[in-house]
Design a protein around this motif. Structure first.
Motif, short mmCIF file in Angstrom:
data_model
loop_
_atom_site.label_atom_id
_atom_site.label_comp_id
_atom_site.label_asym_id
_atom_site.label_seq_id
_atom_site.Cartn_x
_atom_site.Cartn_y
_atom_site.Cartn_z
N TRP A 47 -87.85 -36.52 -118.17
CA TRP A 47 -87.99 -37.73 -118.97
C TRP A 47 -88.22 -38.96 -118.12
CZ3 TRP A 47 -89.34 -36.77 -123.56
CH2 TRP A 47 -88.78 -35.74 -124.29
N ALA A 48 -87.91 -38.86 -116.81
CA ALA A 48 -88.13 -40.00 -115.92
C ALA A 48 -89.60 -40.20 -115.57
CB ALA A 48 -87.31 -39.81 -114.64
N ALA A 92 -84.55 -44.16 -115.74
CA ALA A 92 -85.65 -43.96 -116.68
C ALA A 92 -85.56 -44.93 -117.86
CB ALA A 92 -85.67 -42.52 -117.17
N LEU A 93 -84.35 -45.13 -118.38
CA LEU A 93 -84.17 -46.06 -119.48
C LEU A 93 -84.40 -47.50 -119.03
CD1 LEU A 93 -81.06 -44.47 -121.22
CD2 LEU A 93 -83.36 -44.65 -122.18
N SER A 94 -83.95 -47.83 -117.83
CA SER A 94 -84.14 -49.19 -117.32
C SER A 94 -85.62 -49.51 -117.18
CB SER A 94 -83.44 -49.34 -115.96
OG SER A 94 -82.04 -49.20 -116.09
N ALA A 95 -86.41 -48.51 -116.79
CA ALA A 95 -87.85 -48.73 -116.66
C ALA A 95 -88.50 -49.08 -117.99
CB ALA A 95 -88.51 -47.48 -116.07
N LEU A 96 -87.98 -48.53 -119.08
CA LEU A 96 -88.52 -48.83 -120.41
C LEU A 96 -88.00 -50.15 -120.95
CD1 LEU A 96 -88.33 -45.36 -122.23
CD2 LEU A 96 -90.35 -46.47 -121.26
N LEU A 97 -86.74 -50.48 -120.65
CA LEU A 97 -86.10 -51.65 -121.23
C LEU A 97 -86.44 -52.94 -120.49
CD1 LEU A 97 -82.63 -50.03 -121.91
CD2 LEU A 97 -84.20 -50.88 -123.66
N GLY A 98 -86.77 -52.83 -119.21
CA GLY A 98 -87.12 -54.01 -118.45
C GLY A 98 -85.99 -54.48 -117.56
N ASP A 99 -86.33 -55.39 -116.67
CA ASP A 99 -85.37 -55.89 -115.68
C ASP A 99 -84.22 -56.64 -116.35
OD1 ASP A 99 -86.96 -54.86 -113.70
OD2 ASP A 99 -88.06 -56.74 -113.36
N GLY A 100 -83.05 -56.48 -115.76
CA GLY A 100 -81.91 -57.26 -116.18
C GLY A 100 -81.05 -56.63 -117.25
N VAL A 157 -75.88 -47.95 -119.56
CA VAL A 157 -74.76 -47.06 -119.30
C VAL A 157 -74.97 -45.78 -120.10
CG1 VAL A 157 -72.24 -46.78 -119.38
CG2 VAL A 157 -73.24 -49.06 -119.05
N ARG A 158 -74.79 -44.64 -119.46
CA ARG A 158 -74.90 -43.37 -120.18
C ARG A 158 -73.53 -42.98 -120.75
NH1 ARG A 158 -77.70 -38.84 -116.67
NH2 ARG A 158 -77.97 -37.90 -118.73
N SER A 159 -73.54 -42.20 -121.83
CA SER A 159 -72.29 -41.77 -122.44
C SER A 159 -72.48 -40.42 -123.12
CB SER A 159 -71.81 -42.80 -123.48
OG SER A 159 -72.71 -42.84 -124.60
N ILE A 160 -71.36 -39.72 -123.33
CA ILE A 160 -71.37 -38.44 -124.06
C ILE A 160 -70.29 -38.51 -125.14
CG2 ILE A 160 -71.31 -35.92 -123.87
CD1 ILE A 160 -71.67 -36.21 -120.85
N PRO A 161 -70.58 -39.16 -126.26
CA PRO A 161 -69.58 -39.20 -127.35
C PRO A 161 -69.42 -37.81 -127.98
CG PRO A 161 -71.27 -40.92 -127.61
CD PRO A 161 -71.76 -39.95 -126.59
N LEU A 162 -68.19 -37.41 -128.22
CA LEU A 162 -67.88 -36.13 -128.83
C LEU A 162 -67.47 -36.34 -130.29
CD1 LEU A 162 -65.79 -34.63 -125.89
CD2 LEU A 162 -68.20 -34.18 -126.43
N PRO A 163 -67.57 -35.30 -131.12
CA PRO A 163 -67.22 -35.46 -132.54
C PRO A 163 -65.84 -36.04 -132.80
CG PRO A 163 -68.34 -33.36 -132.20
CD PRO A 163 -68.10 -33.94 -130.83
N VAL A 191 -87.13 -41.38 -127.74
CA VAL A 191 -86.71 -42.59 -127.02
C VAL A 191 -87.87 -43.57 -126.86
CG1 VAL A 191 -85.97 -43.46 -124.77
CG2 VAL A 191 -84.76 -41.56 -125.83
N ARG A 192 -89.02 -43.08 -126.39
CA ARG A 192 -90.14 -44.00 -126.16
C ARG A 192 -90.57 -44.69 -127.44
NH1 ARG A 192 -91.78 -43.09 -120.96
NH2 ARG A 192 -91.32 -41.01 -120.11
N GLU A 193 -90.60 -43.94 -128.53
CA GLU A 193 -90.97 -44.53 -129.82
C GLU A 193 -89.95 -45.58 -130.26
OE1 GLU A 193 -91.33 -43.23 -134.54
OE2 GLU A 193 -91.08 -41.70 -132.98
N ALA A 194 -88.66 -45.26 -130.09
CA ALA A 194 -87.61 -46.18 -130.54
C ALA A 194 -87.62 -47.48 -129.75
CB ALA A 194 -86.25 -45.49 -130.43
#
Length: 256
Positions: free
Chosen positions: A254-255, A97-105, A109-115, A71-74
């Motif tokens: 990861w946070a 944790a993702l918001s901290a990397l992506l920035g304000d604003g 949304v988290r998701s669990i896509p299944l096959p 994630v951090r590399e991407a």
């Protein structure tokens, strides 16, 4: 609908295959060139971009589908405008944790896509509620909004049962083979035996469906009582709880 996907693995492939009949424009990162180029050749509205920034620039809705340790590399150096919605299919990374990397604003949304999204019959858990995420997954079989992070972690843990189910089928086929049948024939028989049992009909509960395949005093009941006894069911509960704690722990890790 215009979607950008960062990370072109099996999840991305299943989602693109499921969305293709709906005709949205999809922009793919080149990380897995083989899968990305294959999808672009197959579908005229799927395009491979030069890098992750090009994907972000091209699409207001971004699906993040990389491994947790990538994630951090991407996301490193990405400039993500505040009007973007990032739907994460990454296990173990919280919204915070993702918001901290992506920035304000930036909305996350988290998701669990299944096959099953590939066949547009997969119910995808999303947290928190968001109309863009719900619209996306409604096209692929349905969105299940989960309000509590702990409940979302439980659903994530439950997906760990998939390979155990397949190992169960393999064990049944192997037992048949030991009785004198060729292994490939035994496996084909087991596949056929279970392929005719549909769990997609929501009008019948799983417990009702199980009872419908048991005759009192019959062989199905006898096997279930001998093998799936209270001790084994408790062991399954314990194993699922172990995975849930592991998921929660990875989310905290990861946070950092």
């Amino acid at each position: 609908m215009i979607i950008g996907i960062i990370g072109t693995g099996s999840i991305a492939r299943d989602i693109v295959d499921g969305l293709a009949p709906e005709g949205p424009t999809v922009h793919l990162s080149p990380r897995n060139a083989r899968i990305a180029n294959e999808l672009a050749r197959r579908y005229p509205d799927v395009h491979v971009r030069a890098d992750n920034q090009s994907v972000v620039d091209a699409a207001p809705l971004i699906l993040l589908a990389v491994r947790p340790d990538n994630v951090r590399e991407a996301l490193a150096g990405l400039r993500v405008p505040g009007d973007r919605v990032v739907i994460s299919a990454v296990a173990g990374w919280s919204v915070e944790a993702l918001s901290a990397l992506l920035g304000d604003g930036v909305t996350v949304v988290r998701s669990i896509p299944l096959p099953a999204v590939r066949e547009r019959r997969g119910i995808t858990a999303v947290h928190p509620a968001h109309p863009a995420a719900e619209e996306l997954f409604d096209r692929l079989g349905g969105a299940l909004v989960v309000e509590e992070p702990t409940t979302f972690d439980a659903l994530s843990a439950a997906t760990a049962s998939i390979s155990s189910y397949l190992h169960y089928l393999d064990a049944v086929a192997a037992w048949i083979a030991r009785q004198g049948m060729a292994a490939d024939a035994a496996e084909s028989y087991v596949r056929s035996m279970f392929s005719g049992i549909s769990v997609a009909d929501q009008s019948t509960s799983l417990s009702e469906l199980a009872r419908a395949h048991e005759t009192p005093g019959g062989n199905n009941e006898a096997l279930r009582e001998r093998w799936f006894n209270p001790q084994n069911r408790a062991a399954l509960d314990d194993a699922l709880e172990h995975i849930r704690r592991r998921v929660a722990a990875s989310t905290s890790e990861w946070a950092r």
